[in-house]
Every structure is written in structure tokens, then in C-alpha cells.
Design a protein around this motif. Sequence first.
Motif, PDB file in Angstrom:
ATOM      1  N   VAL A  37      45.113  34.510  43.680  1.00  0.00           N
ATOM      2  CA  VAL A  37      44.010  34.952  44.701  1.00  0.00           C
ATOM      3  C   VAL A  37      42.562  34.932  44.309  1.00  0.00           C
ATOM      4  N   GLY A  38      42.678  35.733  42.894  1.00  0.00           N
ATOM      5  CA  GLY A  38      41.394  35.875  42.452  1.00  0.00           C
ATOM      6  C   GLY A  38      40.904  34.329  41.824  1.00  0.00           C
ATOM      7  N   GLN A  39      41.896  33.534  41.524  1.00  0.00           N
ATOM      8  CA  GLN A  39      41.239  32.307  40.943  1.00  0.00           C
ATOM      9  C   GLN A  39      40.703  31.484  41.813  1.00  0.00           C
ATOM     10  N   GLY A  40      41.606  31.480  43.293  1.00  0.00           N
ATOM     11  CA  GLY A  40      41.208  30.779  44.413  1.00  0.00           C
ATOM     12  C   GLY A  40      39.953  31.351  45.034  1.00  0.00           C
ATOM     13  N   MET A  46      32.587  28.990  43.703  1.00  0.00           N
ATOM     14  CA  MET A  46      31.866  27.845  42.915  1.00  0.00           C
ATOM     15  C   MET A  46      31.521  26.606  43.942  1.00  0.00           C
ATOM     16  N   GLU A  47      32.732  26.270  44.684  1.00  0.00           N
ATOM     17  CA  GLU A  47      32.475  25.049  45.583  1.00  0.00           C
ATOM     18  C   GLU A  47      31.346  25.555  46.700  1.00  0.00           C
ATOM     19  N   MET A  48      31.428  26.621  47.209  1.00  0.00           N
ATOM     20  CA  MET A  48      30.833  27.016  48.628  1.00  0.00           C
ATOM     21  C   MET A  48      29.289  27.450  48.128  1.00  0.00           C
ATOM     22  N   PHE A  49      29.259  28.208  47.105  1.00  0.00           N
ATOM     23  CA  PHE A  49      27.640  28.230  46.817  1.00  0.00           C
ATOM     24  C   PHE A  49      27.120  27.994  45.688  1.00  0.00           C
ATOM     25  N   GLY A  50      27.666  27.244  44.916  1.00  0.00           N
ATOM     26  CA  GLY A  50      27.528  26.560  43.643  1.00  0.00           C
ATOM     27  C   GLY A  50      27.456  27.412  42.508  1.00  0.00           C
ATOM     28  N   PHE A  51      28.096  28.425  42.455  1.00  0.00           N
ATOM     29  CA  PHE A  51      27.948  29.407  41.473  1.00  0.00           C
ATOM     30  C   PHE A  51      28.648  28.420  40.279  1.00  0.00           C
ATOM     31  N   THR A  52      28.424  29.009  38.900  1.00  0.00           N
ATOM     32  CA  THR A  52      29.123  28.451  37.647  1.00  0.00           C
ATOM     33  C   THR A  52      30.374  29.373  37.580  1.00  0.00           C
ATOM     34  N   ALA A  56      30.514  33.240  39.344  1.00  0.00           N
ATOM     35  CA  ALA A  56      31.406  33.512  40.340  1.00  0.00           C
ATOM     36  C   ALA A  56      32.371  34.632  39.767  1.00  0.00           C
ATOM     37  N   GLY A  57      32.264  35.113  38.691  1.00  0.00           N
ATOM     38  CA  GLY A  57      33.187  36.488  38.444  1.00  0.00           C
ATOM     39  C   GLY A  57      32.875  37.788  39.151  1.00  0.00           C
ATOM     40  N   PRO A  59      31.243  38.086  42.214  1.00  0.00           N
ATOM     41  CA  PRO A  59      31.667  38.097  43.552  1.00  0.00           C
ATOM     42  C   PRO A  59      33.241  38.148  43.770  1.00  0.00           C
ATOM     43  N   THR A  60      33.757  37.505  42.811  1.00  0.00           N
ATOM     44  CA  THR A  60      35.247  37.298  43.083  1.00  0.00           C
ATOM     45  C   THR A  60      36.005  38.911  42.783  1.00  0.00           C
ATOM     46  N   ILE A  61      35.593  39.220  41.834  1.00  0.00           N
ATOM     47  CA  ILE A  61      36.106  40.974  41.549  1.00  0.00           C
ATOM     48  C   ILE A  61      35.714  41.889  42.800  1.00  0.00           C
ATOM     49  N   THR A  62      34.396  41.725  43.250  1.00  0.00           N
ATOM     50  CA  THR A  62      34.123  42.419  44.305  1.00  0.00           C
ATOM     51  C   THR A  62      35.030  42.159  45.462  1.00  0.00           C
ATOM     52  N   THR A  63      35.198  41.118  45.767  1.00  0.00           N
ATOM     53  CA  THR A  63      36.215  40.715  47.157  1.00  0.00           C
ATOM     54  C   THR A  63      37.199  41.141  46.877  1.00  0.00           C
ATOM     55  N   LEU A  64      38.148  40.995  45.823  1.00  0.00           N
ATOM     56  CA  LEU A  64      39.392  41.617  45.219  1.00  0.00           C
ATOM     57  C   LEU A  64      39.377  43.092  45.435  1.00  0.00           C
TER      58      LEU A  64
END
Length: 150
Positions: A37-40, A46-52, A56-57, A59-64
Motif C-alpha cells: 500500500v505504501g509503495q502504491g 509520483m504519477e499524479m503530482f510529478g514528485f520524485t 514522494a516519501g 506524503p506517503t508516510i503521512t498518508t499511511l
Amino acid sequence: MITKDNYQQSIKPYQPKPNLIQNCIKAFVVGGLICVVGQGLTVLYMEMFGFTAKEAGNPTITTLILIAAILTGFGVYDKLGQFAGAGSAVPVTGFANSIASAALEHKSEGLVLGVATNMFKLAGSVIVFGTVAAYVVGLIRFTAQTILGS
């Protein structure tokens, strides 16, 4: 006379035997699914916001953490923890669960003295350890760079 050792020996046949292989498989699968889920989420950012990948790390952690806190509030994460054991406790979501659980447990004592105080009893030690560990690692790295000259 019953002593502690006698008591332990007398109850040993009645204690359930944990199925270590099954528990390890559950922990591996659930922990792996949390990581998937974290990788997704990372790929999504990366795809939606153009992050590297590095950008992306965070916001991913924050979302989890947000997902784990919400699931804890609804009582779902506790059931997941009962099933998966360490598989749900080891990732960052396990820390979010423990903080949210502490907050929910003491909400009847009030917002400041109940929720905030008990939530940061647990978080405080983790924050202090993280800060000290980061300082020590930085000091080692700085010293190594100074000595090696690179």
C-alpha cells in the motif's frame, strides 16, 4: 505451599501453544501488504503530482499514518493487530496506532489532560530517541568525513 515456580509448572499444560510458523506467515503477509500500500501511494504521488521518489516519501508516510489513525478510531486496526501481530506493529502504521489508541483511551479525561498528555507520553520517548539517534549518526558521519577528508 504454592510458590511461583510450582504455580508456573502446574499451569504449563493448560497454556495454549503458539503456532510460530503460522504467526510468522501472518506477520509477513500483513506487513508486506502494508508495504505494498505504501509503495502504491508512492507511485500515486509520483504519477499524479510529478514528485520524485525521494519527494514522494514524506506524503506517503503521512498518508499511511492518517489511514492507520482513522482505522484505529473505527477499531479496525486493533483487529488487524490481533490477527497479524508484529506484521502490523512494526511499520510506521503501528506507531500511529499506538498513539491514536492512547489518545482514544484517555479522551474521557479531557482534551489536554487526557488526550494530549497520554498521547505524548508514548510519542515523547520515541521523539527523544529519534532525535538523539539522528544526532549520534550525524556526529559519526561528520567525524568520518573530517578524518577521511571526503
